[in-house]
Structure formats: C-alpha cells, structure tokens
Write an enzyme that holds these catalytic residues in place. Structure first.
Site, PDB file in Angstrom:
ATOM      1  N   SER A 710       0.804  -1.255  -0.133  1.00 21.38           N
ATOM      2  CA  SER A 710      -0.052  -0.274  -0.090  1.00 21.38           C
ATOM      3  C   SER A 710       0.907   1.253  -0.011  1.00 21.38           C
ATOM      4  O   SER A 710       0.624   2.191   0.722  1.00 21.38           O
ATOM      5  CB  SER A 710      -0.953  -0.077   1.224  1.00 21.38           C
ATOM      6  OG  SER A 710      -1.822  -0.933   1.260  1.00 21.38           O
ATOM      7  N   SER A 883      -5.433  -0.148  -0.838  1.00 27.15           N
ATOM      8  CA  SER A 883      -5.851  -1.399  -1.364  1.00 27.15           C
ATOM      9  C   SER A 883      -5.935  -2.386  -0.224  1.00 27.15           C
ATOM     10  O   SER A 883      -6.748  -3.117  -0.219  1.00 27.15           O
ATOM     11  CB  SER A 883      -5.079  -1.796  -2.566  1.00 27.15           C
ATOM     12  OG  SER A 883      -5.090  -3.349  -2.821  1.00 27.15           O
ATOM     13  N   GLU A 884      -4.910  -2.540   0.498  1.00 29.56           N
ATOM     14  CA  GLU A 884      -4.799  -3.773   1.168  1.00 29.56           C
ATOM     15  C   GLU A 884      -5.466  -4.105   2.378  1.00 29.56           C
ATOM     16  O   GLU A 884      -5.776  -5.258   2.689  1.00 29.56           O
ATOM     17  CB  GLU A 884      -3.096  -4.312   1.473  1.00 29.56           C
ATOM     18  CG  GLU A 884      -2.234  -4.249   0.399  1.00 29.56           C
ATOM     19  CD  GLU A 884      -0.741  -4.548   0.386  1.00 29.56           C
ATOM     20  OE1 GLU A 884      -0.482  -5.696   0.549  1.00 29.56           O
ATOM     21  OE2 GLU A 884      -0.247  -3.345   0.281  1.00 29.56           O
ATOM     22  N   GLY A 885      -5.903  -2.979   2.973  1.00 30.91           N
ATOM     23  CA  GLY A 885      -6.875  -3.041   4.207  1.00 30.91           C
ATOM     24  C   GLY A 885      -7.961  -3.852   3.819  1.00 30.91           C
ATOM     25  O   GLY A 885      -8.522  -4.323   4.717  1.00 30.91           O
TER      26      GLY A 885
END
Length: 973
Positions: A710, A883-885
């Site tokens: 991220s 993105s990754e959360g």
C-alpha cells in the site's frame, strides 16, 4: 494434418481464413484474424473473457471448436460493438462508472452485457447478475458492483430513456480534480479491446521469434532428478532446442535466482531456488527444462515428450508435517523452520510466562486453534513474457511485474547478463494481486533468450501458471485472550506457524506481519507471541494483497468474538471497549500513528444495529441469519528505507510528461499517477489532457518502487510533490506568472525535474526488534471495520453473504472510482477466502473455478464502503494507502457471521457447505463442536520465547535491511 478454408461472417463482414479443424477453437481463429479483444484466460471455458456472440447466442469461444461451426456462421466480437470513435453506451458506462480495472475481463463482460441487452433491454440488477453467473463471466478486480452499475446505466440509453452524455457522475473541477471520478487514461483502450496484453504482444512479435514452453514433470512434490531424457522432444517438428540448466550455465548464468536476507533470525544463508531445476524437484510446479520452437503448439507438443526419471523423496505438504521431529530437511543447509519473530509486551517483556499467568487469573479467557488456507490469486490473465535484446543491447523483458526495478534485482546473475544491462517493461497487465512480485517467469524467458540468442515469447497455459506461481501462505495458529470483568483485554498470547512452501524468499519478511497485526487495532497491555515460518514441499509463499495480515486476523478476530461471548458482551460493544484510544500503544509498544477507531465505530454503529434487527426478523429454522464483525488494517509503505523517485518534464507544446514506475495492475497506477500530477501542478491550472504518462520502463523511468505494501500512492505522491515544486519554482517569474518552455530554454533553465521522497524523513521509524517485536516500521496505516450479513441454509450448509459494509480510513481519497474498485475487489477476495478459495490439491485446483473463484452470485450486490476521510499528516494531499486493508480481515466478518447465524464456528478455513452442514448436524443432535487440538508448531511457545530471550541476536543497521521493492538497492548473496 488437414487444413480447411472457411468463411465466417464476423462483425457484419464475410471473412475467409484457413484453419486446422482438429485443433483450432473459435477463439484461436478470431485472435489470428487480429480480433484480440477476444481474450483467452482460463482456456477451459470458466472465466468468460473469450465471450462472443455466435448466431445470436452468447458463447465462450475458447472451448467452441471451429470444426463444429457451420460455414458463414455470424460472429460478433467487441470490435463489432463499438470503436473509439463510435462507442456503445456500454463502453462509455464501463469507463465512467469505474467498471474497468485491469481490463482483461472487460471485453468479455461488455460482449456478454450486449447479448443480455439484445435479449432484455430492461433487466433488473438481479437479472444482470444472474446472466453473468450463467455465462461464467468472472472479474477478479471489481467485486462486480461497478460492472452491474454500468450495465444498468447503459440500458437506460439503449432504451432511449437517457442520453449518452448523461452516463456517469457529473462533477465540478473548479477546486481541482483530486478526489473526483476522473476516467482512467487506459480505460478507452480497454473497453475497445485495444489494450495489448502479454498474449496479444506475442501474436504481434516479429516472425523469427521463438516460442518457449515449460517442462513441469508434475509427478511429485519432492524428488531427486535422476535423468532428463530430451531425445524424443528434440526430434519433434519445429524444435530448435531443449534447454537444460547446463545450457544456461554454459551461457554464463548461475541458474540461481537472487534472494535477499531481511531478518536477523533467518537461517537461510544462501539462495537456493534454481531457474531450471537440475538435481531436485522441491514442489509440484518446478520447471526442469524449456523447449524453444517455431510455434507455441510445437513447443508445447515437444515439452510433453520430455521424460524425467525421478527418485521419490519424503513429501511434507504442510507446516505441521514439516516441523515434526523426524522430518528431514527440505533444503540441506537450513532447518525447515527458517525464521522466527517474537512479540513481547508489558509483563511479557519482563518474563514471557507472566502473560500466561495474567490470562489464567483473568475473569474471562478463551483459546482456540485456527487454520487459514493457501489462497491462490486467480487472476484471469495467466503468465506471458516476451524477452529480446533491444536496439542498445539490453536484454529486455515485456511482462507482468509489480516491481520492474525489483525484478532486475531478483533476476540477479541467474541468466548471465549483468543487472545494468537488463531492461524491464510492463505489458498492459491483467492483474496480479501479488504473484508477479516474483521474477521466476522472467528468469525462464531470459534463460531462453540468452541461450538461443533470439527473441522469445514464453506463454504458460493457465494450469502451468497455477502450479508455477506462488500463493498466500497457509497458516496454523494457536492463541488465548483474556479480559477483566468490564470486558477490557488483559493479555493475549499467540503462536503462528506459516507454511512458506518450497522456497524461502520473502519468508523472513512476512513473518513480521502477524506480530504486527494480531489484535490490531486494539489496546493490549500484555502480550507474548511468536511467528514461525517453515519450508514445505508445497507451492511457495509469495506476496498477496494484505501480505501476512489475514493470517493474523484469522486468529485474533475469532478470539475477540469468542471472548465477547464468554464475557456476555455484544461483539460490537466489546470491540468498542477495546479499540486503542489516543496515547495507547499498539501491540508493538508504540503509539498508533493515527486514531480513527472511535469515529469509524460511530459511523458503523447504526449499520450494525440495523443489521442485527433485520437478521433477527428474517431468521428461520431453514435459513439462519447472522451478523459478523471484524476489525482490520494494514501498513502503508515498506518501512524506514523505502523511497521513490519520479520526474516531471515541461514539453515544447506546453504539456507535461510524468515519468514513474507506478506499476498499473488494475489498481489504478495510471489514474493514481495522473491525479497526483494534476494536484501537484494545480497552481499551473493543468488539465488531464495536458499530462502524458510515461510509466513502467526501467530504461525511461526513474525507480518509484514497487506496487505493493500500500505504498505507491503514498511514496510516489510525495515524490511527485517534490518534483512539481522544483518545476513550478523554475517556471515562476518574479511577477508570479509562469515561464513557457521557450522562455525556460532561452534562460538556460532545466525543463525536467526529479523528485525523490524517502521515509528517512519520517521521525521515529524503526524496524521490529528481532528479540522482542518492539518497533514502529511504517509511517501510516489503513484501517477497515467490516460488517457481514450472512444467511446459512441449514439443509445444505451453504453460506450466502447478503450484504457487506466496510467503514474505512484511507486518508483523503484521490480518485473515488479507483478506490471503490480496490475496496469492492478486496472485499470479494475476502469473501472468496472465507468460503472456498484454495490451492491445496494440485490435481484438483488447476483453474479458477476448481480453486473456488467467486462468481457474481457469491458476492453480494449490496457492497457499501464508507470512507472516514481523515487527512493523513504525512501522505500526499492527505492520502494514505488504499488497497490492502480491504482484504485484511473481511473473511473474519463472514466467519463470525456464520457462527452468529447457526452456532458453527469454522476453525479451519474455508467454510465449505459440507463443513458448515456437518457442524449444524452435530448441534442438531445435541452434540458440541470440538475445536481442533492445539497445533504442534515446533516447540512450546514459552519454551521457545525463553530460548530466544536467552540467545538474543543483534539488530542490524537500518540501511542493511532494505524493503522488498527497492530493486537494485537490495543486498543479495
């Protein structure tokens, strides 16, 4: 071989062609005719990317044999629906409503939607979704919501109820573009089928290009190679050479991929992964040889004739098998458990076993053992690489890569070309989600190009790619958690065992994630934990969105629900009491850099209360309803040594060129870079049309780092600000107006400026201590609070997610459509992870359908993402990561929802219907679901922690331990 001359009426015109009826599919023929909007993803008719309309019926052309088509059949492809100068409403809607991400599936979806509207011009959303389900159209990026939005908007225009220019949101640019739904620069090419992905590039390579096929024995997970017999393969038509490891070594390569040491406790002292396996097979997908031939079909036919004689060796296919006392070493020079990261806080720092005493003496405590699966990325596009020596003698790769500079570092000296003579260029890319951080495919293509001294194209079948590419690490875990009489956490302990498969690269980095994200973002005063990682004989672990944290949340978010129930407290209220408040520390003993938790829970509260009411009202004996929660989040950037460089240039015509490596894999590297540049050049009044993006070519672009962690919007954005400030300062005249290009040149001023941003400017960053886990590695986090509303069919055990709500903090949103796409896509992966995605059975999990990819009816249409836009203090224009959360912990909201619905807690993912049904039956019979016994993870947790305490290692200097994506700066052995 008998060829046939044939006519088809394609997009309204009769076309003549020659085909091989015994082999050619309709997709083969259409692509040879230049209609490359027809994409071939799976090759087995389960992804829909090859959809065309044949004689009025929607079909998947990759499985329709040309021999079965009557002559003059009518075919419609995307090229016959709309062109850049004459767009169909569907194409406009897909662009303007964020339905285009990586774009690989987009042509198939538009053709499928067109066929639907021919049949039903006024569909409901449910009918649109059912159509895609029936015709097996899969999108791995979007979560389907924006696609359905686009179809519904386009249908209004088709029915004559709206004008084309009414499609999409209207917005003012009076205050700039940042945060607005500006259309992606690459969207037009994607909706018209004109973006040339890897296999499209292969079709357009020069005539003397050699085609390369891989030889994967696929006979064992672990074996000694006794003989590779290439005699029959060499005799096959069109074969130029069968390439073995010895050939690569003779050409000057080491045959060993580069690997970096990143953790003080790693026992891996030398890289061991071979480009072409020479002596041993370590996993099912290993490649022992390459066949170079004049056509792809001939290369593959010859590859099938290579015979590999093996001696079977013991196979350890999961962590628990590999760490048993009698297990043999998979790599002779290192124990199977090759790295560990402890975590000690509060009383645990004084004496680890004191944590156990606090748990034992607390009013309430729970324990559990959990397992998360080997999740496959399941991109619709597989793996295709072109390699050639360019006009300046650089060995050039056109490929899919999340870090084009880091790919050069990972190739290292393996293929015998100096790293400063390697060039990596991204093709238009059909997603990755992490697997393309690994450069094994580039090494294969490079080896062929070096040995053959010829341009080559390597294109794997989807099954070959599935077995070759890495996967999310499976993880076993044990944990306990306790709270006081008021429901506040007193202490936790945990023990993670990560399965990193056959190769260790990156394992000593991912092992730090569980001690960072277990029980995030709660305040835990006392903790003792350990994360261990081991080699096995299964597929290797690699990056996947939210790298390493889903395994942590699998344990901690289950224990939070279990502890809330034990204490008799509502799960929402229990989390409210335990989220960290200003000044309280995270589990790594540092303050959270942001504290949005209270406000996020305030935003979620009415949604949760509504969901609970509706679930109770709709709950029946046949259809049980439940509500599940999970907190999640992830780090932003790769740590204290992360840096990014970009350049901005003023052009003679008054436009600007932006140079960077904001790798575009569907997440929005193009639109992200554009939004940052527009905002950074805002004083000049620049419009999107005035900015040209030059991206993702190591020859032309400075190193902005990889697209992962991220980090890219945060790091590249801050670098963009610095470059823009330099350029604007140079352009500014004393009277406040700005110089033109000609005036800059006349005054001898530079017109191109570089900006480099490094996290070394962020105060207080420090890596995790290898002895205690204390540390603060990254400058920001993303935060997600998830709510899943589920229904469980008690007759079958099937779980349906009815609605999913996420409250998220990603800082200021830079482009709303792009961030929404990341949110919906991440949530869809999380739901798939919870319910079925798996790569465990190598004979079964060979394509996306068999591996559990979610089709439209698995993902709810009601996806709601609410952004708490707290401007990030250190991020560009207030933005953080994004993105990754969204994929960190959503699976636990689903699993907690299943328990809330029917009382079945799934300890071992995935929550298949059979597993849930078995639990329902046990409860119905008056039984009790017995959780797994505590997993044996190598040794007792406290025994191992005491051993670490007695044998501390010295932390290395900060500049030695470099982030994964810094490419040529990495230190390799």
């Amino acid at each position: 071989m008998a060829f046939r001359k044939m006519w088809l009426k394609i997009n309204g015109a009769n076309r003549i062609f020659i085909c091989d009826p015994a082999k050619d599919s309709l997709a083969d023929v259409l692509r040879r005719l230049g209609l490359t909007s027809v994409k071939v993803g799976c090759g087995t008719g389960v992804c829909g990317s090859c959809s065309v309309i044949l004689d009025g019926q929607l079909i998947r052309s990759c499985t329709r044999k040309i021999a079965k088509l009557p002559e003059y059949s009518e075919v419609i492809t995307l090229e016959g629906i709309g062109t850049p100068n004459n767009l169909h409403p569907l194409q406009v809607a897909f662009m303007k409503l964020g339905a285009v991400q990586c774009g690989f599936c987009t042509p198939g979806f538009i053709v499928s939607s067109y066929a639907l509207l021919l049949e039903n011009a006024d569909p409901t959303r449910k009918e649109v979704r059912a159509w895609f389900q029936k015709h097996k159209n899969v999108c791995r990026c979007t979560g389907y919501k924006q696609i359905v939005d686009a179809v519904m908007e386009a249908a209004k225009v088709v029915r004559g109820e709206a004008a084309m220019d009414a499609i999409g949101p209207s917005f003012s640019t009076e205050d700039g573009y940042y945060g607005k739904p500006v259309v992606r620069p690459t969207a037009l090419a994607k909706v018209c089928g004109l973006a040339d992905y890897g296999d499209d590039q292969e079709l357009k390579m020069p005539a003397d290009t050699l085609h390369v096929a891989v030889v994967q024995p696929r006979t064992a997970h672990h074996a000694r190679i006794l003989e590779i017999d290439i005699s029959e393969a060499e005799k096959m038509p069109g074969v130029k050479k069968v390439i073995l490891a010895a050939d690569l070594k003779a050409a000057g390569g080491t045959n060993i991929m580069a690997e970096g040491q990143m953790h003080e406790r790693t026992t891996v002292m030398a890289p061991s992964r071979e480009v072409l396996n020479e002596k041993k097979i370590y996993r099912y997908g290993d490649v022992v040889a390459l066949v170079a031939a004049d056509t792809k079909d001939r290369a593959r036919a010859a590859a099938a004739q290579v015979k590999v004689k093996i001696e079977q060796l013991p196979e350890y296919l999961n962590f628990l098998e590999a760490v048993m006392p009698d297990a043999e070493r998979i790599h002779e020079d290192t124990p199977n458990i090759f790295c560990m990261q402890p975590l000690l806080k509060g009383a645990g720092l004084e004496e680890p076993s004191k944590v156990a005493g606090i748990i034992d003496s607390s009013p309430y405590s729970v324990e559990g053992s959990f397992y998360s699966t080997r999740q496959p990325h399941l991109t619709i596009e597989g793996d295709s690489v072109q390699a050639y020596f360019d006009e300046d003698g650089f060995l050039t790769f056109q490929c899919k890569s999340q870090g084009i500079y880091s790919s050069i570092g990972r190739i290292g000296n393996s293929i015998g070309i100096p790293k400063d003579r390697l060039r990596v260029v991204m093709n238009p890319t059909g997603a990755s989600f992490g697997w393309s951080t690994n450069a094994g495919d580039l090494c294969l293509a490079g080896a062929a190009a070096v040995v053959m001294k010829s341009p080559v194209s390597l294109s794997m079948s989807y099954e070959e790619h599935q077995h070759f590419s890495g996967k999310r690490c499976p993880c076993h875990s044990n944990g306990r958690a306790a709270c006081d009489e008021n429901g506040r956490i007193t202490a936790v302990e945990f023990d993670f065992g990560m399965d990193h498969g056959a190769y260790s690269w990156g394992g000593d980095d991912i092992v730090t994630k569980q001690p960072r994200f277990a029980f995030f973002p709660y305040y835990v005063p006392h903790a003792a934990g350990l994360s261990r990682i081991a080699n096995t004989n299964h597929n290797f672990g690699t990056a996947y969105r939210s790298y390493g944290s889903p395994q942590a949340y699998t344990l901690s978010e289950a224990l939070m629900d279990m502890l809330a129930e034990k204490a008799g407290i509502d799960p929402f209220e229990f989390r409210w009491r335990n989220i960290a408040r200003e000044g309280q520390t995270n589990i790594n003993s540092y303050p959270f850099r942001q504290y949005p938790m209270e406000e996020m829970m305030n935003i979620m509260r009415p949604h949760y209360e509504r969901a609970v009411r509706e679930a109770k009202k709709a709950d029946t004996r046949e259809k049980r309803r439940g509500v599940g929660l999970s907190w999640g989040g992830f780090n932003v950037t790769e740590g204290g040594t992360d840096k990014a460089t970009v350049a901005i240039e003023l052009n003679p015509d008054g436009t600007f060129t932006k140079y960077d490596t904001y790798q575009e894999l569907g997440q929005g590297g193009d639109i992200g870079s554009l939004m940052l540049t527009l905002e950074a050049l805002k004083p000049l009044g620049v419009t999107p049309e005035q900015i040209r993006l030059v991206q993702n070519d190591t020859r032309l672009c400075p190193d902005s780092g990889m697209s992962g962690a991220s980090r890219t919007h945060f790091m590249s954005g801050n670098a963009t600000i610095l470059a823009a400030e330099k350029l604007i300062s140079a352009m500014r005249k004393p009277d406040g107006t700005y110089r033109t290009y000609d005036e800059m040149k006349a005054e001898g001023l530079e017109t191109k400026y570089f900006g480099t941003y490094s996290n070394t400017s962020v105060p207080g960053l420090c890596r995790l201590d290898p002895n205690t886990g204390i540390g603060d590695p990254t400058p920001a986090f993303t935060y997600c609070l998830n709510l899943a509303e589920v229904e469980v069919d008690t007759a079958t055990g099937k779980t349906t997610v009815l609605r999913f709500t996420c409250v998220s903090d990603v800082g200021k949103v830079g482009n709303i459509d792009s961030v929404n796409g990341q949110a919906y896509g991440g949530i869809s992966h999380a739901i798939g992870f919870a319910l079925g995605e798996n790569y465990d059975d190598v004979k079964k999990h060979t394509n996306i359908a068999a591996s559990g990819v979610p089709y439209t009816e698995t993902i709810p249409d009601e996806l709601e993402v609410i952004y708490y836009e707290r401007p990030d203090e250190s991020g560009p224009f207030g933005s953080s990561g994004a993105s990754e959360g969204f994929q960190s912990s959503g699976h636990m909201a689903v699993l907690n929802g299943i328990y809330n619905a029917c009382g079945v807690r799934v300890y071992e993912m995935p929550a298949s219907p059979e597993k849930v049904k078995a639990g329902i039956d046990i409860l119905a019979a008056g039984g009790k679901i017995t959780p797994p016994k505590k997993y044996f993870l190598g040794s007792d947790l406290y025994e191992e922690l005491e051993n670490i305490k007695a044998n501390p290692v010295q932390a290395g200097p900060e500049d030695y331990f470099v982030p994964l994506g810094s490419g040529t700066a990495e230190r390799f052995f």
